[in-house]
Every structure is written in C-alpha cells, then in structure tokens.
Design a protein around this motif. Structure first.
Motif, PDB file in Angstrom:
ATOM      1  N   ALA A  62       0.836  -1.203   0.000  1.00  0.00           N
ATOM      2  CA  ALA A  62       0.000   0.000   0.000  1.00  0.00           C
ATOM      3  C   ALA A  62       0.871   1.254   0.000  1.00  0.00           C
ATOM      4  CB  ALA A  62      -0.915   0.001   1.220  1.00  0.00           C
ATOM      5  N   ASP A  63       0.424   2.279  -0.744  1.00  0.00           N
ATOM      6  CA  ASP A  63       1.189   3.529  -0.839  1.00  0.00           C
ATOM      7  C   ASP A  63       0.277   4.712  -0.499  1.00  0.00           C
ATOM      8  OD1 ASP A  63       2.866   5.616  -1.357  1.00  0.00           O
ATOM      9  OD2 ASP A  63       3.261   5.097  -3.448  1.00  0.00           O
ATOM     10  N   PRO A  64       0.138   5.034   0.802  1.00  0.00           N
ATOM     11  CA  PRO A  64      -0.725   6.152   1.201  1.00  0.00           C
ATOM     12  C   PRO A  64      -0.293   7.487   0.606  1.00  0.00           C
ATOM     13  CG  PRO A  64      -0.146   4.787   3.094  1.00  0.00           C
ATOM     14  CD  PRO A  64       0.720   4.337   1.959  1.00  0.00           C
ATOM     15  N   SER A  65       0.979   7.610   0.207  1.00  0.00           N
ATOM     16  CA  SER A  65       1.445   8.875  -0.356  1.00  0.00           C
ATOM     17  C   SER A  65       0.755   9.193  -1.678  1.00  0.00           C
ATOM     18  CB  SER A  65       2.963   8.837  -0.565  1.00  0.00           C
ATOM     19  OG  SER A  65       3.325   7.998  -1.653  1.00  0.00           O
ATOM     20  N   ASP A  67      -2.547   8.744  -2.152  1.00  0.00           N
ATOM     21  CA  ASP A  67      -3.956   9.079  -1.935  1.00  0.00           C
ATOM     22  C   ASP A  67      -4.236  10.461  -2.530  1.00  0.00           C
ATOM     23  OD1 ASP A  67      -4.127   6.722  -0.586  1.00  0.00           O
ATOM     24  OD2 ASP A  67      -4.442   7.592   1.402  1.00  0.00           O
ATOM     25  N   ASP A 250      -7.629  -0.145   7.914  1.00  0.00           N
ATOM     26  CA  ASP A 250      -8.377   0.906   7.228  1.00  0.00           C
ATOM     27  C   ASP A 250      -7.730   1.180   5.876  1.00  0.00           C
ATOM     28  OD1 ASP A 250     -10.078   2.967   6.613  1.00  0.00           O
ATOM     29  OD2 ASP A 250      -9.001   4.463   7.805  1.00  0.00           O
ATOM     30  N   VAL A 251      -8.441   0.845   4.806  1.00  0.00           N
ATOM     31  CA  VAL A 251      -7.927   1.044   3.453  1.00  0.00           C
ATOM     32  C   VAL A 251      -8.946   1.854   2.656  1.00  0.00           C
ATOM     33  CG1 VAL A 251      -7.139  -0.053   1.323  1.00  0.00           C
ATOM     34  CG2 VAL A 251      -6.706  -1.163   3.523  1.00  0.00           C
ATOM     35  N   ARG A 255      -7.038   3.888  -2.604  1.00  0.00           N
ATOM     36  CA  ARG A 255      -5.615   3.641  -2.329  1.00  0.00           C
ATOM     37  C   ARG A 255      -4.943   2.817  -3.426  1.00  0.00           C
ATOM     38  NH1 ARG A 255      -3.858   3.483   3.527  1.00  0.00           N
ATOM     39  NH2 ARG A 255      -4.285   5.669   2.995  1.00  0.00           N
ATOM     40  N   SER A 257      -1.521   0.568  -4.679  1.00  0.00           N
ATOM     41  CA  SER A 257      -0.422  -0.276  -4.207  1.00  0.00           C
ATOM     42  C   SER A 257       0.750  -0.094  -5.164  1.00  0.00           C
ATOM     43  CB  SER A 257      -0.829  -1.755  -4.192  1.00  0.00           C
ATOM     44  OG  SER A 257      -1.875  -2.003  -3.283  1.00  0.00           O
ATOM     45  N   ARG A 266      -4.263  -0.229  -8.690  1.00  0.00           N
ATOM     46  CA  ARG A 266      -5.384   0.018  -7.773  1.00  0.00           C
ATOM     47  C   ARG A 266      -6.563  -0.850  -8.200  1.00  0.00           C
ATOM     48  NH1 ARG A 266      -7.270   6.110  -7.427  1.00  0.00           N
ATOM     49  NH2 ARG A 266      -7.816   5.684  -9.608  1.00  0.00           N
TER      50      ARG A 266
END
Length: 318
Positions: A62-65, A67, A250-251, A255, A257, A266
């Motif tokens: 996962a890459d929250p950056s 979002d 929590d995803v 989001r 990847s 995604r």
C-alpha cells in the motif's frame, strides 16, 4: 479421510489467525483443534497447507502517499501489447480496465462500495493451478466466467476434480495440466455428512466455522452436478452487512499499491465478478517494459470478513 480433513481444517485455522492477527480472539483455537483431533481420533496437527493462503499480511505494498493522486487521462489497458500468458507489457501512462474477477474465499462477504483493496501475490499450496487457470483462460474466451469461477471454488473447497460433472472436467482439462489435476485430486477432501460436519465445526469460532461449512457444502454441490450456479454463489458469497473482521486495516477505496516491479496498481471491485483496475507507470521508470500479469495478482480487502478476489486479463462485459 479424517486425517486429511483435520489437516485441512488446521490449515484454515492457522491461515485465519495469520490473516486477522487475532491471537486474542482465537486464543483458544489450539485447544479447540486439539479437542477436534481427539474426537475424530487423529494426531494433533497444528498446521496444514491452504490451497490459497494470500491474506492481508501479504498486502504489504500500500502507498498512502498516492492518496488523492491524479493519474491523468486513462487509456485502455487492453491497448498494450500482451505476452503469451495474457500479461500486459507496460508503457508510461495511466491505464484502466474493467476486468473479470473471482471469489477466492468461500464463506465471506462480497465487496461493497467504499471498501479498499490492496495488491498481493497469489500464494498457497495450489497457487500453480490457480495461476494456470487465470492465465490460460485468456486464450479461451469461449469458456464462460462462471465455469472458471466453479473451478476456483473447487480448488479452495478441496473438491475432487474427478467427481466434477463432465462439463467442468472438460474445462479443467483445457486450463490445467494432467500433473496439476492429479495434485488437486491428491489434496482433495471427502464430502462430510451433516453429523460429521456438526461434530467438526461445533467448537470452532464463528468466522472459521462459516468458512468450513461453506467449503464443505461447495464440495457436495460441485460433486453432485445438480446444484445451480446461483445455489453455489449463495453459499460462497455471504449476503447482508459485513462486520469488520478481526485484524482488519483501514484502506480507502482510492488507495494505490506500489507493485514490486515499480508501477502502481489500484483495485476497485464492483462486486466479486468484476473489478475496475488502474495501472500507472511513470515515464523513464524501471517499470517500463515490465509485465502486469493479472493471473498472479489477488485484490485483498482491508476488511478481513470480505472476499479476496483473483484477477484476470479478461474484460468483463456483464
């Protein structure tokens, strides 16, 4: 048969514990399995191979950056060149596709709006057969999506392929090698009577009991040849509101990847049968020329009570 049954159950138990990380919730699971082993007269094995073991713990990309990232105008993923396995040879840009997808976790809830899904690789004792079905189906557009789904249910439920109806045997012969079919038959479980199933599942935690029961019912349905696809679907894909499973993360639905090969992917399912797939490849990145192979990918839900979804290179048309 009972020894094989217990090995399969123990494997499911260990996989569920790993999936959820719920050591506290399932703290008595070892004692439960021990009592089951004693009741059916088999050794107290605490591990066993799962046909498909991919879980949230494998979704480490996962890459929250990213979002809120604007990937720009999307092109059709199918516009890219493809390799002999149906994978897409990547070029810079944003690509999208509505892909056929498949339930790989009988006895759990299907996707719902707002659920986030992450990329993870196919893992498990039957990963070779699962990947082969998904890859080889690209060369067989005449094979119905439902037939492919039933083969995958047969794998996760450990059904005997030799007991499938003739139509599914024919499909299996087109997508799997003789060696793969023999391996699946060796690892199959027998069909349980109602009393056997009750004695086995009586002391198990609710989520695990539901999965064991669903897989047992699917084995019977697939072997009888008299059950409709809709009947199997009702058993495999639970209806109603899905609770948050233990160990869920929590995803957000948006989001991305970051794939180990350097591109972003995604997954946004519309249901278990189809998934909106986005791929983003930066210009001049190491991902250019790499292959996105849907047959080796599973979309894993942040909510562990929902379906994990096998991906494919086949376009979903409804």
């Amino acid at each position: 048969m009972k020894r094989g049954l217990f090995l399969g159950m123990a494997g499911m138990a260990m996989a569920l514990m790993a999936t959820t990380g719920a050591q506290a919730q399932f703290g008595g699971l070892g004692r439960v399995l021990g009592s089951v082993a004693k009741e059916v007269g088999v050794p107290n094995f605490l591990s066993g191979p799962q046909p498909v073991s991919t879980s949230i713990k494998d979704a480490t990309f996962a890459d929250p950056s990213r979002d809120g990232f604007d990937a720009g105008t999307a092109q059709a993923l199918t516009s890219l060149n493809r390799n002999d396995k149906g994978g897409f040879v990547l070029a810079p840009g944003h690509y999208t596709m509505l892909a056929q997808s498949y339930c790989l976790h009988a006895g759990t809830h299907g996707p719902s709006g707002g659920d986030g899904y992450l990329y993870a690789p196919v893992k498990g004792s039957a990963e070779d057969a699962v990947i082969a079905i998904l890859q080889n189906s690209n060369a067989h557009p005449e094979i119905a999506q439902r037939d492919i789904q039933q083969l995958l249910w047969a794998i996760v439920a450990r059904a005997k392929f030799e007991d499938l109806d003739n139509r599914l045997k024919l499909v299996a012969g087109q997508l799997l090698t003789t060696r793969q079919l023999a391996s699946l038959n060796r690892n199959a479980l027998s069909i349980l009577t109602s009393s056997e199933l009750s004695s086995v599942t009586g002391g198990l935690p609710g989520p695990l009991r539901t999965i064991v029961e669903a897989e047992s019912q699917l084995r019977g349905m697939l072997s009888s040849g008299s059950s409709s696809y809709e009947d199997m679907e009702r058993v495999a894909v639970l209806a109603g509101v899905a609770p948050m499973g233990a160990g869920s993360v929590d995803v957000p639905a948006s989001r991305w990847s970051r794939h180990p090969d350097g591109y972003w992917v995604r997954y946004r399912p519309n249901g278990y049968t189809n998934t909106h797939v986005d791929i983003f490849v930066e210009a001049n990145s190491s991902a250019v020329g790499k292959v996105y192979d849907p047959g080796k990918a599973i979309a894993v839900p942040g909510n562990t009570s929902r379906q994990r979804l096998a991906q494919s290179g086949r376009v979903y048309t409804g």
